[in-house]
Design a protein around this motif. Structure first.
Motif, PDB file in Angstrom:
ATOM      1  N   LYS A 181      43.857  31.831  46.791  1.00 55.88           N
ATOM      2  CA  LYS A 181      42.004  31.804  48.210  1.00 55.88           C
ATOM      3  C   LYS A 181      43.334  30.458  49.016  1.00 55.88           C
ATOM      4  O   LYS A 181      42.917  29.269  49.654  1.00 55.88           O
ATOM      5  N   GLU A 236      40.435  30.596  35.568  1.00 61.23           N
ATOM      6  CA  GLU A 236      38.876  30.505  34.739  1.00 61.23           C
ATOM      7  C   GLU A 236      38.157  31.079  35.927  1.00 61.23           C
ATOM      8  O   GLU A 236      38.710  31.725  37.121  1.00 61.23           O
ATOM      9  N   LYS A 241      40.373  36.610  40.451  1.00 62.32           N
ATOM     10  CA  LYS A 241      41.657  37.627  39.867  1.00 62.32           C
ATOM     11  C   LYS A 241      41.045  38.548  40.214  1.00 62.32           C
ATOM     12  O   LYS A 241      42.067  39.434  40.240  1.00 62.32           O
ATOM     13  N   SER A 242      40.448  39.159  39.921  1.00 65.21           N
ATOM     14  CA  SER A 242      39.276  41.054  40.424  1.00 65.21           C
ATOM     15  C   SER A 242      39.868  40.801  41.601  1.00 65.21           C
ATOM     16  O   SER A 242      39.742  42.050  42.076  1.00 65.21           O
ATOM     17  N   ARG A 267      30.801  32.894  38.072  1.00 67.28           N
ATOM     18  CA  ARG A 267      29.397  32.944  37.039  1.00 67.28           C
ATOM     19  C   ARG A 267      30.120  33.996  35.917  1.00 67.28           C
ATOM     20  O   ARG A 267      29.367  35.127  36.125  1.00 67.28           O
ATOM     21  N   PRO A 288      38.190  39.212  31.904  1.00 65.12           N
ATOM     22  CA  PRO A 288      36.973  37.492  32.177  1.00 65.12           C
ATOM     23  C   PRO A 288      37.437  35.807  32.096  1.00 65.12           C
ATOM     24  O   PRO A 288      38.041  36.104  31.283  1.00 65.12           O
TER      25      PRO A 288
END
Ligand code: GTP
Ligand code: MG
Ligand code: ZN
Length: 364
Positions: A181, A236, A241-242, A267, A288
């Motif tokens: 980001k 986190e 990540k995805s 989420r 995750p």
């Protein structure tokens, strides 16, 4: 023995036993056998098992886990598998993504039966924070842990990156950092974050600064995962990540989710652990996001991340020196930067406190 064509067919896992998990037929970017490297020691162990079980025993790699259900690739197929009774009885029926296993595909069985989990070259494991000390293996046979953290407009703390590095080094993996980001902060904040990480982890640590939104820094990430290697993304929920993996793959292979505006928390969009094969590079495990990473029993990892401080600490007058106020402290007198001492001492004391909180009959 020549196998019949029907037995070679790819099982989609759509039948009864695997009805609760996603079918494999529509998945893209699953690594093939050629993308994965089996260690000599594992090949030798497979050879011994094959001598015992016969020619039907195949070598396979766990490329995906959905609620504990593994998906395997062999030299010629992708299918779901269950554990052979002897593994479930022995309580040894836990595999992680990246594990090499010996599998049989019995006639009439819709998937495979895992007969043996082969020894690991490494296992990325984290403590669940419970008094019984159980650790969860996040991935096996991984070369590199890529610690993923988002750059925030209101400041950046490298604490969690150091914590992740301790786990990774303890588990025998290399560490690299990806800051995501980057489009949200200015150049000075980006530079400050990178130098903060290097001050703590040393100048050699690879740090890629990326923006999936702007398509920046993606090649830097790719270079962290050369062909033939496996990396796992650790960070986190909401870190991106995805999204990063989709940017690397060039299409929307993985589901991504919104974050809470207030604190950037995700989420828990990703629920499966899965490997994706990068074009012209290695394999990455998406997993995750982890809320917390409490440390226990990673003293060796701490010493690998801070080798000079750990060596000095062995000369402190008190064995349980906290390096804050004790006389005869070789760490405080060692000329290290206060930030590094603070990071080292905080994690060392956390590990001591956590070890003391375990049931006394637990040996880590
Ligand atoms: N501005 C900006 N937003 C991003 C960037 N990368 C990801 N995001 C956003 O961050 C949110 C979370 O991204 P995900 O990729 O789902 O995060 P994750 O780390 O996979 O999260 P979990 O699967 O829950 O662990 C999404 O809304 C993305 O659009 C980026 O480079 N810049
Ligand atoms: Mg995700
Ligand atoms: Zn000391």
């Amino acid at each position: 023995m020549v196998r019949s064509a029907s037995k070679r067919a790819v099982s989609t896992g759509a039948g009864t036993a695997f009805a609760a998990v996603p079918a494999l037929s529509h998945l893209s970017d699953v690594p093939s056998f050629l993308d994965l490297r089996v260690h000599e020691m594992q090949r030798a162990a497979y050879g011994r098992t094959r001598a015992r079980l016969g020619e039907d025993a195949e070598l396979a790699c766990v490329v995906r886990l959905d609620r504990g259900f593994p998906a395997l690739v062999t030299a010629d197929a992708l299918f779901r598998a269950e554990f052979a009774a002897k593994l479930t009885k022995g309580g040894d029926s836990r595999v992680a993504v990246g594990d090499w296993v010996v599998v049989c595909r019995p006639e009439g069985h819709e998937g495979g039966l895992i007969e043996e989990i082969l020894p690991r070259t490494s296992a990325i494991a984290r403590w669940r924070g419970k008094a019984r000390g159980e650790k969860q293996v996040l991935a096996a046979n991984v070369d590199t842990v890529i610690v993923v953290q988002a750059l925030l407009a209101d400041g950046f703390g490298p604490e969690r990156i150091v914590r992740s590095a301790v786990i990774a080094r303890d588990c025998g993996a290399e560490v690299a950092v990806v800051l995501t980001k980057a489009d949200r902060v200015g150049a000075p904040a980006r530079a400050a974050a990178v130098s903060g990480i290097r001050q703590l982890l040393g100048d050699e640590i690879a740090v890629a600064v990326t923006s999936s939104e702007a398509g920046a820094g993606i090649d830097g990430l790719r270079s962290l995962v050369p062909a033939g290697t496996i990396a796992i993304l650790l960070g986190e929920s909401g870190a991106g990540k995805s999204t990063l993996l989709n940017a690397l793959l060039g299409h929307e292979a993985l589901e991504t989710g919104e974050v809470r505006a207030r604190d950037d928390a995700g989420r828990h969009t990703t629920v499966a652990r899965r490997m994706v094969a990068l074009p012209h590079a290695g394999v990455i495990v998406d997993a995750p996001g982890l809320r917390s990473l409490p440390l226990v029993g990673h003293e060796r990892g701490l010493a690998k991340v801070f080798p000079d401080i750990a060596e000095a600490a062995s000369a402190c007058r008190f064995r349980d020196c906290t390096h804050t106020h004790e006389p005869g402290c070789a760490v405080r007198g060692g000329g290290f930067s206060p930030r590094r001492i603070e990071a080292y001492a905080a994690l060392a004391s956390e590990m001591r406190a956590n070890a003391a909180s375990l049931d006394p009959d637990i040996l880590l």
